[in-house]
Design an enzyme around this catalytic site. Sequence first.
Site, PDB file in Angstrom:
ATOM      1  N   HIS A 228    -134.218  -0.455 -34.442  1.00 43.51           N
ATOM      2  CA  HIS A 228    -133.241  -0.365 -33.359  1.00 43.51           C
ATOM      3  C   HIS A 228    -133.152  -1.673 -32.592  1.00 43.51           C
ATOM      4  O   HIS A 228    -134.049  -2.527 -32.635  1.00 43.51           O
ATOM      5  CB  HIS A 228    -133.607   0.781 -32.406  1.00 43.51           C
ATOM      6  CG  HIS A 228    -134.916   0.582 -31.713  1.00 43.51           C
ATOM      7  ND1 HIS A 228    -135.093  -0.300 -30.665  1.00 43.51           N
ATOM      8  CD2 HIS A 228    -136.126   1.141 -31.929  1.00 43.51           C
ATOM      9  CE1 HIS A 228    -136.344  -0.277 -30.261  1.00 43.51           C
ATOM     10  NE2 HIS A 228    -137.002   0.589 -31.011  1.00 43.51           N
TER      11      HIS A 228
ATOM     12  N   GLU B 138    -141.380   6.883 -33.489  1.00 50.14           N
ATOM     13  CA  GLU B 138    -142.306   5.760 -33.371  1.00 50.14           C
ATOM     14  C   GLU B 138    -143.737   6.281 -33.270  1.00 50.14           C
ATOM     15  O   GLU B 138    -143.976   7.468 -32.994  1.00 50.14           O
ATOM     16  CB  GLU B 138    -141.944   4.914 -32.138  1.00 50.14           C
ATOM     17  CG  GLU B 138    -142.837   3.712 -31.861  1.00 50.14           C
ATOM     18  CD  GLU B 138    -142.917   2.682 -32.985  1.00 50.14           C
ATOM     19  OE1 GLU B 138    -143.395   3.048 -34.082  1.00 50.14           O
ATOM     20  OE2 GLU B 138    -142.537   1.518 -32.761  1.00 50.14           O
TER      21      GLU B 138
END
Length: 200
Positions: free
Chosen positions: A9, A79
């Site tokens: 990202h 994550e």
Amino acid sequence: MGDLFLVRHGETEWSRSGRHTGRTDVPLTEHGREEARRLVPLIRSHRIGAAFVSPLQRARETAELIGVPDARVDADLHEWDYGGYEGVTTVDIQRSRPGWFLFTDGVAPGPPDHPGETPEQVGERADRMLAKVDAALGNTEGVVVLIAHGHFLRVLTARRLGLPPRHGALFQLATGALCRLGTEHGRPVIAGWNIRPPGE
């Protein structure tokens, strides 16, 4: 069989300041949005067979901005759960734990809703995700795209190459970058890493 594209990202306020950002759902900065938009030509030049995205907004917005709005949300792309180190920088952690290194030392325990993960636990999630990738590659033409997070994608790369999770440390990954994992003579290889558009 097609290749596997990994997209980290774009920039967030926390990634810019070096704070460990696991389950905290922070948005992209405007610079992070621009990083994502610049990847569009690199993504459009390939046929996408399947795409998966982390549930967190920084990854989902990146998926939309790179032109993959229909990517399937998959919790295995979260994550690393940093537990007690969520929101803390490496420099600050090393003040109390000199020499601390995420990929070998793991994290301090956190609250019940995000207790933290060991490198091996992150590796198990990566292995589950790679099984889904292989299923998708076997059932479609084109590349498979994963839009997710830096530390997780580094561990996933290590596992793709047959390495232990801790060897994700070898693969530095910038925000808003594209990586390509392919094969050579039937064996997994890195075909491109930290790819950024010209002028970046």
